[in-house]
Scaffold this motif. Structure first.
Motif, PDB file in Angstrom:
ATOM      1  N   LEU A   1       0.807  -1.215   0.000  1.00  0.00           N
ATOM      2  CA  LEU A   1       0.000   0.000   0.000  1.00  0.00           C
ATOM      3  C   LEU A   1       0.845   1.273   0.000  1.00  0.00           C
ATOM      4  CD1 LEU A   1      -2.758   1.253  -0.058  1.00  0.00           C
ATOM      5  CD2 LEU A   1      -2.936   0.909   2.409  1.00  0.00           C
ATOM      6  N   SER A   2       1.932   1.287   0.749  1.00  0.00           N
ATOM      7  CA  SER A   2       2.755   2.503   0.784  1.00  0.00           C
ATOM      8  C   SER A   2       3.332   2.807  -0.603  1.00  0.00           C
ATOM      9  CB  SER A   2       3.863   2.392   1.828  1.00  0.00           C
ATOM     10  OG  SER A   2       4.569   1.197   1.671  1.00  0.00           O
ATOM     11  N   GLN A   3       3.723   1.768  -1.347  1.00  0.00           N
ATOM     12  CA  GLN A   3       4.227   1.981  -2.716  1.00  0.00           C
ATOM     13  C   GLN A   3       3.121   2.508  -3.629  1.00  0.00           C
ATOM     14  OE1 GLN A   3       5.510  -2.023  -3.069  1.00  0.00           O
ATOM     15  NE2 GLN A   3       7.629  -1.582  -2.504  1.00  0.00           N
ATOM     16  N   VAL A   4       1.910   1.969  -3.468  1.00  0.00           N
ATOM     17  CA  VAL A   4       0.763   2.433  -4.262  1.00  0.00           C
ATOM     18  C   VAL A   4       0.497   3.907  -3.955  1.00  0.00           C
ATOM     19  CG1 VAL A   4      -1.731   2.201  -4.616  1.00  0.00           C
ATOM     20  CG2 VAL A   4      -0.295   0.149  -4.452  1.00  0.00           C
ATOM     21  N   LEU A   5       0.485   4.269  -2.666  1.00  0.00           N
ATOM     22  CA  LEU A   5       0.247   5.667  -2.286  1.00  0.00           C
ATOM     23  C   LEU A   5       1.307   6.586  -2.895  1.00  0.00           C
ATOM     24  CD1 LEU A   5      -0.761   5.208   1.461  1.00  0.00           C
ATOM     25  CD2 LEU A   5      -2.267   5.875  -0.428  1.00  0.00           C
ATOM     26  N   MET A   6       2.570   6.178  -2.818  1.00  0.00           N
ATOM     27  CA  MET A   6       3.649   7.009  -3.367  1.00  0.00           C
ATOM     28  C   MET A   6       3.534   7.131  -4.892  1.00  0.00           C
ATOM     29  SD  MET A   6       4.792   7.994  -0.610  1.00  0.00           S
ATOM     30  CE  MET A   6       5.885   9.190  -1.333  1.00  0.00           C
ATOM     31  N   LYS A   7       3.119   6.059  -5.545  1.00  0.00           N
ATOM     32  CA  LYS A   7       2.940   6.078  -7.008  1.00  0.00           C
ATOM     33  C   LYS A   7       1.945   7.171  -7.413  1.00  0.00           C
ATOM     34  CE  LYS A   7       1.172   3.225 -10.756  1.00  0.00           C
ATOM     35  NZ  LYS A   7       0.502   1.968 -11.086  1.00  0.00           N
ATOM     36  N   TYR A   8       0.937   7.382  -6.561  1.00  0.00           N
ATOM     37  CA  TYR A   8      -0.080   8.393  -6.854  1.00  0.00           C
ATOM     38  C   TYR A   8       0.158   9.689  -6.073  1.00  0.00           C
ATOM     39  CZ  TYR A   8      -2.493   4.836  -9.490  1.00  0.00           C
ATOM     40  OH  TYR A   8      -2.802   3.882 -10.433  1.00  0.00           O
ATOM     41  N   GLN A   9       1.427   9.966  -5.760  1.00  0.00           N
ATOM     42  CA  GLN A   9       1.866  11.211  -5.106  1.00  0.00           C
ATOM     43  C   GLN A   9       1.066  11.535  -3.846  1.00  0.00           C
ATOM     44  OE1 GLN A   9       1.039  12.244  -8.837  1.00  0.00           O
ATOM     45  NE2 GLN A   9       2.836  10.989  -9.196  1.00  0.00           N
ATOM     46  N   PHE A  10       0.883  10.533  -2.974  1.00  0.00           N
ATOM     47  CA  PHE A  10       0.187  10.764  -1.715  1.00  0.00           C
ATOM     48  C   PHE A  10       0.837  11.930  -0.971  1.00  0.00           C
ATOM     49  CE2 PHE A  10      -0.014  10.141   2.902  1.00  0.00           C
ATOM     50  CZ  PHE A  10      -1.386  10.179   3.086  1.00  0.00           C
ATOM     51  N   ASN A  11       0.001  12.857  -0.462  1.00  0.00           N
ATOM     52  CA  ASN A  11       0.494  14.029   0.261  1.00  0.00           C
ATOM     53  C   ASN A  11      -0.139  14.041   1.654  1.00  0.00           C
ATOM     54  OD1 ASN A  11       0.982  16.559   1.327  1.00  0.00           O
ATOM     55  ND2 ASN A  11       0.556  17.653  -0.576  1.00  0.00           N
ATOM     56  N   ILE A  12       0.657  13.755   2.680  1.00  0.00           N
ATOM     57  CA  ILE A  12       0.153  13.702   4.054  1.00  0.00           C
ATOM     58  C   ILE A  12      -0.432  15.045   4.490  1.00  0.00           C
ATOM     59  CG2 ILE A  12       2.402  14.189   5.123  1.00  0.00           C
ATOM     60  CD1 ILE A  12      -0.342  11.847   6.572  1.00  0.00           C
ATOM     61  N   GLU A  13       0.072  16.140   3.941  1.00  0.00           N
ATOM     62  CA  GLU A  13      -0.446  17.469   4.300  1.00  0.00           C
ATOM     63  C   GLU A  13      -1.898  17.652   3.838  1.00  0.00           C
ATOM     64  OE1 GLU A  13       1.148  19.497   6.348  1.00  0.00           O
ATOM     65  OE2 GLU A  13       2.716  17.957   6.375  1.00  0.00           O
ATOM     66  N   MET A  14      -2.280  16.969   2.770  1.00  0.00           N
ATOM     67  CA  MET A  14      -3.642  17.070   2.244  1.00  0.00           C
ATOM     68  C   MET A  14      -4.583  16.030   2.858  1.00  0.00           C
ATOM     69  SD  MET A  14      -3.436  19.622   0.269  1.00  0.00           S
ATOM     70  CE  MET A  14      -4.990  19.578  -0.588  1.00  0.00           C
ATOM     71  N   PHE A  15      -4.006  14.995   3.468  1.00  0.00           N
ATOM     72  CA  PHE A  15      -4.789  13.914   4.064  1.00  0.00           C
ATOM     73  C   PHE A  15      -5.247  14.339   5.452  1.00  0.00           C
ATOM     74  CE2 PHE A  15      -5.049   9.556   5.981  1.00  0.00           C
ATOM     75  CZ  PHE A  15      -5.966   9.017   5.097  1.00  0.00           C
ATOM     76  N   TRP A  16      -6.506  14.124   5.761  1.00  0.00           N
ATOM     77  CA  TRP A  16      -7.063  14.529   7.058  1.00  0.00           C
ATOM     78  C   TRP A  16      -6.767  16.004   7.328  1.00  0.00           C
ATOM     79  CZ3 TRP A  16      -4.389  10.005  10.031  1.00  0.00           C
ATOM     80  CH2 TRP A  16      -5.079   8.813   9.805  1.00  0.00           C
TER      81      TRP A  16
END
Length: 166
Positions: A131-146
């Motif tokens: 899952l962490s690789q999938v999130l990074m692939k789609y430019q997951f941004n912790i600042e925008m999450f929650w």
């Protein structure tokens, strides 16, 4: 002494996301994660007996239903427990799916897991092994999450995610 965190999350998808965020991505505080819907179910003393003194309880919940009575009871109950140091609320505006769309470069949650349907996506997310690789692939941004405060019936719950983000 380091803080001890214990997460109560709505479903297996949230458990999977939190496990990825706390371990591989190390962008939130580590802690045990239990699937327990605090909007629909009441916590009880037996469930809290295994929590260590000084535990910070983190409640992660969807805000897509306008029902807060049980959540209010759960928060009051937790705050009365002498061994619980703090209660942190993380309202997902409106749901985990909306949070992922906001924080990843995707237009639909189906894209994240390459799922055929939204219902299949939930199963795929919960069973994802990278899952962490999938999130990074789609430019997951912790600042925008929650990152948003909820509206309507949930407006009274401040989003305290900054207290667990690293």
């Amino acid at each position: 002494m380091a803080n001890i965190y214990h997460y109560f999350v709505e479903g297996e998808g949230e458990r999977a996301i939190i496990n990825a965020l706390k371990t591989d991505l190390q962008c939130i505080q580590a802690g045990k994660v239990d699937v327990f819907n605090v909007i629909q179910n009441k916590l009880n003393k037996n469930m809290l007996m295994r929590l260590k003194k000084g535990t910070i309880v983190v409640l992660v919940f969807d805000t897509d239903k306008d029902q807060t009575d049980i959540l209010d009871e759960n928060i009051r109950f937790l705050k009365k427990q002498s061994h619980i140091k703090n209660v942190i609320c993380i309202p997902e505006v409106r749901s985990l799916e909306d949070e992922l769309i906001c924080s990843c470069n995707i237009k639909s949650v189906k894209e994240l897991m390459k799922s055929r349907s939204n219902s299949e996506y939930k199963k795929d997310l919960a069973q994802c092994r990278n899952l962490s690789q999938v999130l990074m692939k789609y430019q997951f941004n912790i600042e925008m999450f929650w990152s948003k405060d909820p509206m309507g019936a949930f407006a009274k719950y401040k989003n305290d995610s900054k207290l667990i983000k690293r």
